[in-house]
Design an enzyme around this catalytic site. Sequence first.
Site, mmCIF file in Angstrom:
data_model
loop_
_atom_site.group_PDB
_atom_site.id
_atom_site.type_symbol
_atom_site.label_atom_id
_atom_site.label_comp_id
_atom_site.label_asym_id
_atom_site.label_seq_id
_atom_site.Cartn_x
_atom_site.Cartn_y
_atom_site.Cartn_z
ATOM 1 N N HIS A 130 0.632 -1.087 29.493
ATOM 2 C CA HIS A 130 1.702 -0.289 30.100
ATOM 3 C C HIS A 130 2.892 -0.316 29.157
ATOM 4 C CE1 HIS A 130 -0.200 0.337 33.984
ATOM 5 N NE2 HIS A 130 -0.503 -0.944 34.034
ATOM 6 N N ASP A 139 -10.002 -6.816 31.342
ATOM 7 C CA ASP A 139 -9.181 -5.883 32.131
ATOM 8 C C ASP A 139 -7.898 -5.535 31.364
ATOM 9 O OD1 ASP A 139 -8.305 -4.188 34.113
ATOM 10 O OD2 ASP A 139 -7.832 -5.759 35.557
ATOM 11 N N HIS A 177 -14.609 -4.294 30.268
ATOM 12 C CA HIS A 177 -13.565 -3.790 31.177
ATOM 13 C C HIS A 177 -12.233 -3.645 30.454
ATOM 14 C CE1 HIS A 177 -11.926 -3.973 35.577
ATOM 15 N NE2 HIS A 177 -11.118 -3.266 34.818
ATOM 16 N N ASN A 183 -9.793 5.680 34.685
ATOM 17 C CA ASN A 183 -8.517 6.101 35.301
ATOM 18 C C ASN A 183 -7.539 6.667 34.285
ATOM 19 O OD1 ASN A 183 -8.214 3.509 34.232
ATOM 20 N ND2 ASN A 183 -6.673 2.907 35.732
ATOM 21 N N LEU A 198 -8.085 2.317 28.128
ATOM 22 C CA LEU A 198 -7.615 2.838 26.841
ATOM 23 C C LEU A 198 -6.544 3.915 26.999
ATOM 24 C CD1 LEU A 198 -10.942 2.854 24.778
ATOM 25 C CD2 LEU A 198 -9.055 1.214 24.696
ATOM 26 N N ARG A 199 -6.320 4.391 28.198
ATOM 27 C CA ARG A 199 -5.196 5.294 28.523
ATOM 28 C C ARG A 199 -5.282 6.677 27.894
ATOM 29 N NH1 ARG A 199 -4.551 2.127 32.626
ATOM 30 N NH2 ARG A 199 -3.153 0.356 32.390
ATOM 31 N N PHE A 205 0.874 -2.534 37.820
ATOM 32 C CA PHE A 205 0.041 -3.732 37.719
ATOM 33 C C PHE A 205 -0.729 -3.717 36.401
ATOM 34 C CE2 PHE A 205 0.675 -2.988 42.216
ATOM 35 C CZ PHE A 205 0.849 -4.259 42.742
HETATM 36 ZN ZN LIG Z 1 -9.405 -3.326 38.510
#
Ligand SMILES: [Zn+2]
Length: 424
Positions: A309, A305, A60, A94, A63-64, A323
Amino acid sequence: MALVIRNGRVIDPASRTDRVADVLIVQGKIAGVAPNLSAPGAAIFDAAGMIVAPGFIDMHVHLREPGFEHAETIESGSRAAAAGGFTSICCMPNTKPVNDSATVTSYIVERARRFAVVNVFPIGAITKGSLGEELAAIGGMKAAGAVAISDDGRPVMNSRVMRRAMEFARSYGLPVIDHCEDLNLSAGGDMHEGLPSVRWGLRGIPSASEDVMVARDLVLAQLTGAHCHIAHISTRNAVSMVAYARAQGLAVTCEATPHHFALTDEQMLPYDSNFKMKPPLRAACDAAAVADGVVAGTVSAIATDHAPHAGSEKMQEFESCPFGIIGLETAISLALEKLVSPRKITLERMIDLFTAGPESILHLGRGTLAPGAPGDVTVLSTDVEWTYDVNQSQSRSRNSPFHNRTFRGGPMATVVNGEIVWRR
Ligand SMILES: [Zn+2]
């Protein structure tokens, strides 16, 4: 092209190995585990006094890339993984565009082939654009290399859509990974709903927002027969429900992040966005329940996770900050400190949570040192002392609550396909 990792204590839970031996890798594959191995022209890594394990898998990470390369790229994220002792990582969909089609999946696979220093396995979206309405092209993404589906971060609220997703995933043999959060219950919240949130005047995210979605998913897993994997489990009730479902024989698994068993809402620095993530840091009883779930075998994998950012985003007022925290480089050390040192679990069990555990969920063909397996090895130490300086991180981002923390134990070297890609 050969490498001998010499004289380490080799622990491979998948093959029930625990002994001092050499590990020989030839042409990218494990050639053997035994004393006194050698091969003509082989490079040598002296692992005396260290632990030698199958390459660690983090199922999880974010990597953006594509879309948010200022925060992380496939290359920088893979370097952070290597520096954390991980040889394989699975990246959440995402991105921008969302990984909801074979085109985006193929792009990630190709970029990883060219730039990543560890193995990268994409996770496809459940729904188009992760908007929760129409199913994404699951079969096409699987054919392009997706190993699971998830709308992580934007959970599927519509239970009918989730049911269909599970039915499709089951027919494709893919696990459905769910970030369990009822968005109506969590709306507006910035941290766990409890005494600290009241004290600091911050809006809370109740444990119930996770619990109701875990309950729903378990019911749908029973209905569809799909493999449902609960991401970053964080509440006492959620752990109990997953334990119950597993005892009933359902194909249900879950993962725990290091921060959810290492930190609580009481330990947050008030208004410090490096402690802001979803699910939020919970109460002490929840963190203890997550650790107990690891001990009891309810939790099958430790996953970070890792959520980079950029500083500019994390340096706004607490309520406006996104987050997530980075976690690849501190995961092994936190697991050693919080689970192995206090003798809650054995070193072998910890290694299992990073290798055979995630392998049993994702079927990557990794997570063991059996002959013929990919030459991925994690070398770690249980007594090296080191201090985490987030400004030296391989990640492009700096959002960690563990900056300046001194650890005892951590990764020493990371070997991918027989090549040392990182060493302390
Ligand atoms: Zn999540």
